[in-house]
Design an enzyme around this catalytic site. Sequence first.
Site, mmCIF file in Angstrom:
data_model
loop_
_atom_site.group_PDB
_atom_site.id
_atom_site.type_symbol
_atom_site.label_atom_id
_atom_site.label_comp_id
_atom_site.label_asym_id
_atom_site.label_seq_id
_atom_site.Cartn_x
_atom_site.Cartn_y
_atom_site.Cartn_z
ATOM 1 C CE LYS A 74 8.395 -10.487 0.210
ATOM 2 N NZ LYS A 74 7.848 -10.110 -1.088
ATOM 3 C CD GLU A 93 5.312 0.210 11.786
ATOM 4 O OE1 GLU A 93 5.094 0.568 10.633
ATOM 5 O OE2 GLU A 93 5.770 0.944 12.669
ATOM 6 C CD GLN A 130 -7.143 -5.452 -0.725
ATOM 7 O OE1 GLN A 130 -6.522 -6.512 -0.698
ATOM 8 N NE2 GLN A 130 -7.595 -4.869 0.358
ATOM 9 N N GLY A 132 2.653 -5.495 7.503
ATOM 10 C CA GLY A 132 1.734 -6.303 6.711
ATOM 11 C C GLY A 132 0.610 -6.814 7.573
ATOM 12 C CB SER A 133 -1.824 -9.490 6.953
ATOM 13 O OG SER A 133 -0.892 -10.503 6.637
ATOM 14 N N GLY A 193 2.354 -11.494 10.469
ATOM 15 C CA GLY A 193 3.183 -10.967 11.560
ATOM 16 C C GLY A 193 3.336 -11.993 12.672
ATOM 17 C CG ASN A 218 -0.385 -0.207 2.503
ATOM 18 O OD1 ASN A 218 0.772 -0.601 2.605
ATOM 19 N ND2 ASN A 218 -1.135 0.054 3.545
ATOM 20 C CB CYS A 250 -2.122 0.087 8.712
ATOM 21 S SG CYS A 250 -0.897 1.380 8.825
ATOM 22 C CD GLU A 291 -6.282 -4.089 8.017
ATOM 23 O OE1 GLU A 291 -5.751 -5.201 7.853
ATOM 24 O OE2 GLU A 291 -5.638 -3.056 8.240
HETATM 25 P P1 NDP Z 1 0.832 -9.220 3.654
HETATM 26 O O1 NDP Z 1 0.931 -9.554 5.091
HETATM 27 O O2 NDP Z 1 0.101 -10.131 2.759
HETATM 28 O O3 NDP Z 1 2.297 -9.073 3.007
HETATM 29 C C1 NDP Z 1 3.246 -8.197 3.539
HETATM 30 C C2 NDP Z 1 4.620 -8.594 3.040
HETATM 31 O O4 NDP Z 1 4.976 -9.880 3.562
HETATM 32 C C3 NDP Z 1 4.717 -8.728 1.518
HETATM 33 O O5 NDP Z 1 5.977 -8.281 1.088
HETATM 34 C C4 NDP Z 1 4.601 -10.244 1.338
HETATM 35 O O6 NDP Z 1 5.154 -10.724 0.134
HETATM 36 C C5 NDP Z 1 5.428 -10.709 2.508
HETATM 37 N N1 NDP Z 1 5.273 -12.131 2.808
HETATM 38 C C6 NDP Z 1 4.357 -13.030 2.328
HETATM 39 N N2 NDP Z 1 4.581 -14.268 2.860
HETATM 40 C C7 NDP Z 1 5.650 -14.154 3.672
HETATM 41 C C8 NDP Z 1 6.350 -15.061 4.508
HETATM 42 N N3 NDP Z 1 6.012 -16.351 4.628
HETATM 43 N N4 NDP Z 1 7.412 -14.598 5.211
HETATM 44 C C9 NDP Z 1 7.773 -13.303 5.139
HETATM 45 N N5 NDP Z 1 7.151 -12.397 4.369
HETATM 46 C C10 NDP Z 1 6.093 -12.805 3.644
HETATM 47 O O7 NDP Z 1 0.247 -7.754 3.639
HETATM 48 P P2 NDP Z 1 -0.210 -6.897 2.413
HETATM 49 O O8 NDP Z 1 0.936 -6.675 1.478
HETATM 50 O O9 NDP Z 1 -1.462 -7.498 1.890
HETATM 51 O O10 NDP Z 1 -0.502 -5.486 3.136
HETATM 52 C C11 NDP Z 1 -1.687 -5.224 3.752
HETATM 53 C C12 NDP Z 1 -1.598 -5.378 5.269
HETATM 54 O O11 NDP Z 1 -0.541 -4.569 5.785
HETATM 55 C C13 NDP Z 1 -2.841 -4.879 5.962
HETATM 56 O O12 NDP Z 1 -3.250 -5.766 6.972
HETATM 57 C C14 NDP Z 1 -2.414 -3.555 6.597
HETATM 58 O O13 NDP Z 1 -3.148 -3.164 7.698
HETATM 59 C C15 NDP Z 1 -0.993 -3.833 6.929
HETATM 60 N N6 NDP Z 1 -0.263 -2.572 7.060
HETATM 61 C C16 NDP Z 1 0.096 -2.140 8.306
HETATM 62 C C17 NDP Z 1 0.732 -0.926 8.492
HETATM 63 C C18 NDP Z 1 1.143 -0.485 9.856
HETATM 64 O O14 NDP Z 1 1.990 0.387 9.934
HETATM 65 N N7 NDP Z 1 0.596 -1.019 10.938
HETATM 66 C C19 NDP Z 1 1.008 -0.044 7.354
HETATM 67 C C20 NDP Z 1 0.625 -0.595 6.090
HETATM 68 C C21 NDP Z 1 0.003 -1.827 5.966
HETATM 69 P P3 NDP Z 1 4.208 -10.967 -1.161
HETATM 70 O O15 NDP Z 1 3.770 -9.641 -1.591
HETATM 71 O O16 NDP Z 1 5.124 -11.616 -2.110
HETATM 72 O O17 NDP Z 1 3.082 -11.854 -0.704
#
Ligand code: NDP
Length: 491
Positions: free
Chosen positions: A183, A258, A339, A236-237, A241, A160, A292, A393
């Site tokens: 990454k 985060e 999405q 991420g999600s 996490g 995002n 987020c 969410e």
């Molecule tokens: P994801 O959790 O799906 O992915 C985040 C990252 O993790 C991507 O680079 C993804 O790679 C990578 N990933 C996937 N599988 C693994 C693994 N097994 N081990 C390590 N890394 C992996 O999140 P989204 O990209 O869909 O982002 C949306 C989410 O992020 C929402 O829940 C949002 O709330 C949160 N977010 C939180 C923020 C905060 O500051 N609190 C700010 C922005 C977003 P790939 O793309 O290749 O799957």
Amino acid sequence: MREWIKANAGKTYKNFINGEWIESVSGKTSVLYESAIPTNELGHFPDSVIEDVNLAVEAADKAFQQWKNTPGTTRASVLYRFADLLEANVEELAYILSAEQGKVLAESRGEVKRAATEARFSAGEAMRMDGAIMPSENPEIQTQVKRYPIGVIAAIAPWNFPVVTPVRKVAPAIAYGCTVVLKPASVTPWSTIRLMELLAEAGLPNGVVNLVIGSGSKVGDPLVSHPLVKGISFTGSTALGLRINEIAASKLAKTQLELGGKNAAVVLDYDNLEYAADQIVSAAFAVSGQRCTAISRVIVLQDQANSLVEILKTKMENILVGPAWEENVTMGPVINRQQFDSVMDYIELGKKEGAELVYGGERLQVGEKEEGYYIQPTLFTKVNKTMRIAKEEIFGPVLVVMEASDVAEAIELANATDYGLAVSVFTNQLDVSHDISDKIDTGMVHINHGTASQAHVPFGGVKQSGFGAYSIGHSNQEFFTSMKAVYVKPR
Ligand code: NDP
């Protein structure tokens, strides 16, 4: 922007390891498509595998041996140059960002400028690492506490904010003397290619920051579990996490997580509903709600509920949805089909759960054929705390309104979710704002404004929204450094 994208589309990109552009060991690439016109190819990006991760981590570990001893002023000067370069290249970066992510150009420009500001704040941090000289029990022995960079950081970013999130991780790492393997999300790798070029231009030594592009399912686990990776900064999600935290715990690596949010705007007998609605609509629908810190719930006292809903609807009617390159557009598409399906499923769920759809809720066709995944800004009322649309969410342009009979119930509703990232409270009463700050369980509280954060203030969440040191501010020091207690007997 259209001409620039067309002229620059279709190239093949590589990973950035030890200062060189290197093909993935797999020899394979994946095609990246434009968000607003998903049939347009933007480029071909590496489909990396474990061997690429190993090369990058080893390069980062080798660079760490030098970088940790490089003076803070030198580390800072690289970041100051990098910040200047971000600003000098704002248009190009904004075009790339909008093309791969879909957000409107004004938002992309804002993101690049914010990244520059955060990089400048981090530069200063290189000379603000603190320690302590403490009183000693023994007059012959001096006692000190010092800080040291922890080593190689795995920086994992979502789609995002493809510019500011990587910078938010890479810049403090550079400042505190750590090295990085970055990454990016596999659907937004292009921006990070440009970030690597600018870091090299700023004079960053080889190996200090490395880029591995590929799917999380192939490179995520090898990166997180690599024995030389000492810290994982992940945005991420929540589900991912939690998984990353388990792997990190098994080798005692540090984590900075985060995660998601379900942020509320709590409106309590506020005398300026027009202003509150402006702030709510802006925080709810920026980046099509894919933030987020997006406000996704409104909790309002019953007396003001009808008036607030009417004003929200009027403001939502003024949102102009369309592709990034049309300068007057204020909201882009959601990033991709996956999405889109997820958000539309939540809209259907809201109807089934008995919420009242009072605005939007449909796919929007922009242009002559159905291209891009545009969704109308959407508003539900008559939502209660047991509904999934009130707790989960959605990460899209959907806002729900809940009514409370008094302040105590408003606080209870605000806390009725597993997330705890940010809250906005609109009130004229100072005592209520203090009470609310104490009682709502979020990492960030905004009184009488939306959820916009600043580039030097700690940023993070509690409950299922985050874990570890907050990012952005001086709090980063806790994650990127470790402490050493030193006892000195001078003679
Ligand atoms: P994801 O959790 O799906 O992915 C985040 C990252 O993790 C991507 O680079 C993804 O790679 C990578 N990933 C996937 N599988 C693994 C693994 N097994 N081990 C390590 N890394 C992996 O999140 P989204 O990209 O869909 O982002 C949306 C989410 O992020 C929402 O829940 C949002 O709330 C949160 N977010 C939180 C923020 C905060 O500051 N609190 C700010 C922005 C977003 P790939 O793309 O290749 O799957």
